[in-house]
Write a protein that holds these residues in place. Structure first.
Motif, PDB file in Angstrom:
ATOM      1  N   PHE A 173       2.040   5.629 -27.062  1.00  0.00           N
ATOM      2  CA  PHE A 173       1.254   6.677 -25.966  1.00  0.00           C
ATOM      3  C   PHE A 173       1.249   6.334 -24.856  1.00  0.00           C
ATOM      4  O   PHE A 173       0.219   6.762 -24.766  1.00  0.00           O
ATOM      5  N   GLY A 174       2.209   5.470 -24.896  1.00  0.00           N
ATOM      6  CA  GLY A 174       1.876   4.798 -23.598  1.00  0.00           C
ATOM      7  C   GLY A 174       1.411   3.540 -23.313  1.00  0.00           C
ATOM      8  O   GLY A 174       0.659   3.130 -21.985  1.00  0.00           O
ATOM      9  N   LYS A 175       0.619   3.192 -24.602  1.00  0.00           N
ATOM     10  CA  LYS A 175      -0.350   2.008 -24.610  1.00  0.00           C
ATOM     11  C   LYS A 175      -0.244   0.593 -23.737  1.00  0.00           C
ATOM     12  O   LYS A 175       0.934   0.509 -25.052  1.00  0.00           O
ATOM     13  N   PRO A 176       0.409  -0.066 -23.175  1.00  0.00           N
ATOM     14  CA  PRO A 176       0.245  -1.420 -22.951  1.00  0.00           C
ATOM     15  C   PRO A 176       0.246  -2.334 -23.919  1.00  0.00           C
ATOM     16  O   PRO A 176      -1.241  -2.332 -24.976  1.00  0.00           O
ATOM     17  N   VAL A 177       1.458  -2.960 -24.930  1.00  0.00           N
ATOM     18  CA  VAL A 177       0.585  -3.920 -26.502  1.00  0.00           C
ATOM     19  C   VAL A 177       1.382  -5.179 -25.991  1.00  0.00           C
ATOM     20  O   VAL A 177       0.868  -5.889 -26.733  1.00  0.00           O
ATOM     21  N   PHE A 178       1.657  -5.456 -24.596  1.00  0.00           N
ATOM     22  CA  PHE A 178       2.285  -6.950 -24.895  1.00  0.00           C
ATOM     23  C   PHE A 178       3.242  -6.608 -23.053  1.00  0.00           C
ATOM     24  O   PHE A 178       3.250  -5.845 -22.786  1.00  0.00           O
ATOM     25  N   ARG A 179       2.849  -8.003 -22.653  1.00  0.00           N
ATOM     26  CA  ARG A 179       3.383  -8.226 -21.349  1.00  0.00           C
ATOM     27  C   ARG A 179       4.218  -9.611 -21.873  1.00  0.00           C
ATOM     28  O   ARG A 179       3.522 -10.946 -21.737  1.00  0.00           O
ATOM     29  N   ALA A 180       5.114  -9.853 -20.626  1.00  0.00           N
ATOM     30  CA  ALA A 180       5.783 -12.041 -20.610  1.00  0.00           C
ATOM     31  C   ALA A 180       6.336 -11.799 -19.570  1.00  0.00           C
ATOM     32  O   ALA A 180       7.347 -10.492 -19.013  1.00  0.00           O
ATOM     33  N   VAL A 181       7.028 -12.302 -18.425  1.00  0.00           N
ATOM     34  CA  VAL A 181       7.166 -12.815 -17.043  1.00  0.00           C
ATOM     35  C   VAL A 181       8.726 -13.537 -17.887  1.00  0.00           C
ATOM     36  O   VAL A 181       8.684 -14.525 -19.061  1.00  0.00           O
ATOM     37  N   GLU A 182       9.670 -12.832 -18.004  1.00  0.00           N
ATOM     38  CA  GLU A 182      11.351 -13.943 -18.700  1.00  0.00           C
ATOM     39  C   GLU A 182      11.176 -13.725 -20.273  1.00  0.00           C
ATOM     40  O   GLU A 182      11.604 -14.234 -19.835  1.00  0.00           O
ATOM     41  N   PRO A 183      11.180 -12.253 -20.535  1.00  0.00           N
ATOM     42  CA  PRO A 183      11.271 -12.941 -22.282  1.00  0.00           C
ATOM     43  C   PRO A 183      12.658 -12.751 -22.970  1.00  0.00           C
ATOM     44  O   PRO A 183      13.250 -12.026 -22.049  1.00  0.00           O
ATOM     45  N   ALA A 184      12.478 -13.658 -23.748  1.00  0.00           N
ATOM     46  CA  ALA A 184      13.872 -13.475 -24.614  1.00  0.00           C
ATOM     47  C   ALA A 184      13.936 -12.175 -25.077  1.00  0.00           C
ATOM     48  O   ALA A 184      12.903 -11.105 -25.410  1.00  0.00           O
ATOM     49  N   ALA A 185      15.875 -11.543 -25.251  1.00  0.00           N
ATOM     50  CA  ALA A 185      15.678 -10.279 -25.928  1.00  0.00           C
ATOM     51  C   ALA A 185      15.049 -10.863 -27.320  1.00  0.00           C
ATOM     52  O   ALA A 185      14.828  -9.608 -27.506  1.00  0.00           O
ATOM     53  N   GLU A 186      15.361 -11.250 -28.077  1.00  0.00           N
ATOM     54  CA  GLU A 186      14.741 -11.630 -29.178  1.00  0.00           C
ATOM     55  C   GLU A 186      12.861 -11.137 -29.254  1.00  0.00           C
ATOM     56  O   GLU A 186      12.668 -10.840 -30.053  1.00  0.00           O
ATOM     57  N   GLN A 187      12.332 -12.170 -27.959  1.00  0.00           N
ATOM     58  CA  GLN A 187      10.900 -11.905 -27.671  1.00  0.00           C
ATOM     59  C   GLN A 187      10.675 -10.419 -28.374  1.00  0.00           C
ATOM     60  O   GLN A 187       9.559  -9.289 -28.490  1.00  0.00           O
ATOM     61  N   ILE A 188      11.522  -9.411 -27.392  1.00  0.00           N
ATOM     62  CA  ILE A 188      11.343  -7.660 -26.818  1.00  0.00           C
ATOM     63  C   ILE A 188      11.310  -7.047 -28.037  1.00  0.00           C
ATOM     64  O   ILE A 188      10.787  -6.987 -28.469  1.00  0.00           O
ATOM     65  N   ARG A 189      12.506  -7.422 -28.675  1.00  0.00           N
ATOM     66  CA  ARG A 189      12.790  -6.683 -30.139  1.00  0.00           C
ATOM     67  C   ARG A 189      11.800  -7.149 -30.979  1.00  0.00           C
ATOM     68  O   ARG A 189      11.136  -6.199 -31.629  1.00  0.00           O
ATOM     69  N   ALA A 190      10.980  -8.030 -30.784  1.00  0.00           N
ATOM     70  CA  ALA A 190      10.073  -8.728 -32.167  1.00  0.00           C
ATOM     71  C   ALA A 190       8.764  -8.206 -31.694  1.00  0.00           C
ATOM     72  O   ALA A 190       8.356  -6.702 -32.672  1.00  0.00           O
ATOM     73  N   GLU A 191       8.774  -7.490 -30.517  1.00  0.00           N
ATOM     74  CA  GLU A 191       7.561  -7.063 -29.776  1.00  0.00           C
ATOM     75  C   GLU A 191       7.751  -5.210 -29.955  1.00  0.00           C
ATOM     76  O   GLU A 191       6.153  -4.760 -30.156  1.00  0.00           O
ATOM     77  N   LEU A 192       8.656  -5.207 -29.738  1.00  0.00           N
ATOM     78  CA  LEU A 192       9.068  -3.849 -30.467  1.00  0.00           C
ATOM     79  C   LEU A 192       9.508  -2.817 -31.547  1.00  0.00           C
ATOM     80  O   LEU A 192       8.513  -2.263 -32.238  1.00  0.00           O
ATOM     81  N   ALA A 193       9.452  -4.019 -32.511  1.00  0.00           N
ATOM     82  CA  ALA A 193       9.483  -4.133 -33.963  1.00  0.00           C
ATOM     83  C   ALA A 193       7.745  -3.486 -34.117  1.00  0.00           C
ATOM     84  O   ALA A 193       7.259  -2.995 -35.410  1.00  0.00           O
ATOM     85  N   LYS A 194       7.005  -4.936 -33.827  1.00  0.00           N
ATOM     86  CA  LYS A 194       5.610  -4.253 -34.112  1.00  0.00           C
ATOM     87  C   LYS A 194       4.743  -2.804 -33.974  1.00  0.00           C
ATOM     88  O   LYS A 194       3.858  -2.100 -34.304  1.00  0.00           O
ATOM     89  N   VAL A 195       5.871  -2.095 -32.872  1.00  0.00           N
ATOM     90  CA  VAL A 195       4.929  -0.504 -32.454  1.00  0.00           C
ATOM     91  C   VAL A 195       5.858   0.121 -33.089  1.00  0.00           C
ATOM     92  O   VAL A 195       5.835   1.521 -32.728  1.00  0.00           O
ATOM     93  N   GLY A 196       7.211  -0.179 -34.350  1.00  0.00           N
ATOM     94  CA  GLY A 196       7.627   1.060 -34.793  1.00  0.00           C
ATOM     95  C   GLY A 196       9.043   1.608 -34.456  1.00  0.00           C
ATOM     96  O   GLY A 196       9.654   2.196 -34.238  1.00  0.00           O
ATOM     97  N   ALA A 197       9.385   0.683 -33.145  1.00  0.00           N
ATOM     98  CA  ALA A 197      11.132   0.513 -32.610  1.00  0.00           C
ATOM     99  C   ALA A 197      12.101  -0.439 -32.917  1.00  0.00           C
ATOM    100  O   ALA A 197      11.654  -1.726 -33.758  1.00  0.00           O
TER     101      ALA A 197
END
Length: 197
Positions: A173-197
């Motif tokens: 829906f476009g709501k920010p759920v996570f932010r980080a500076v220079e996150p690793a690929a694994e961290q991005i994947r983990a946060e996307l998994a939390k929102v159904g990706a």
């Protein structure tokens, strides 16, 4: 008998006074640069404070509605943000040293997640061209990412980005759920998994 120096009509300032003037000019320059950076990265009262109310000035695409923008891939495909799926926005500048490896990490996360999420690199460098962005994405093995250019700082304002190399994960829906500076690929994947990706 040696000749005495001939005065030129203009007295020279003592070294300490010249040094003081140089320091004062340098201080004024630093304050000026700080003001410009603060103006560019701080939310303005005339700009939206939330992504839902942002009016994007994204080049490489068109503004679809308040808070939404359209990015484009190097192949010319359009990517709507927010779309029907979660998104990752990565804010960078071509001249940023840490942005290259972080952009590559974003591309690695995209390879793992596939089409379950949108991945958009948002260039915030004033004066950087589409060719500059294309060269940057190519050099960092991130040519699969969509890109946009935040020409009027509305996106960095809307998403409250205060530092280069910031990744912001949005739900569908476009709501920010996570932010980080220079996150690793694994961290991005983990946060996307939390929102159904």
């Amino acid at each position: 008998m040696p000749h005495a120096p001939v005065p030129t009509g203009r007295p020279t300032a003592p070294r300490s006074r010249r040094r003081l003037v140089s320091i004062a000019l340098a201080a004024v320059a630093v304050v000026g640069i700080a003001f410009v950076l603060y103006s560019a990265f701080s939310p303005s009262s005339t700009q939206a404070a939330s992504p839902a109310a942002a009016d994007s000035g994204a080049k490489a695409g068109t503004t679809a509605a308040a808070g939404a923008f359209t990015a484009r891939t190097l192949l010319g495909e359009q990517v709507a943000v927010p779309g029907s799926r979660p998104s990752v926005l990565f804010f960078f500048s071509v001249g940023c040293g840490g942005c290259g490896p972080a952009t590559h990490a974003l591309a690695q996360a995209q390879q793992a997640v596939g089409t379950k999420a949108n991945f958009v690199a948002v260039d915030i460098g004033p004066g950087e061209t589409e060719q500059d962005i294309t060269d940057f994405l190519t050099a960092n093995q991130a040519t699969t990412l969509a890109y946009a250019s935040d020409t009027n700082t509305s996106l960095i304002s809307a998403y409250q980005v205060t530092q280069l190399s910031t990744a912001v994960v949005l739900d569908a829906f476009g709501k920010p759920v996570f932010r980080a500076v220079e996150p690793a690929a694994e961290q991005i994947r983990a946060e996307l998994a939390k929102v159904g990706a």
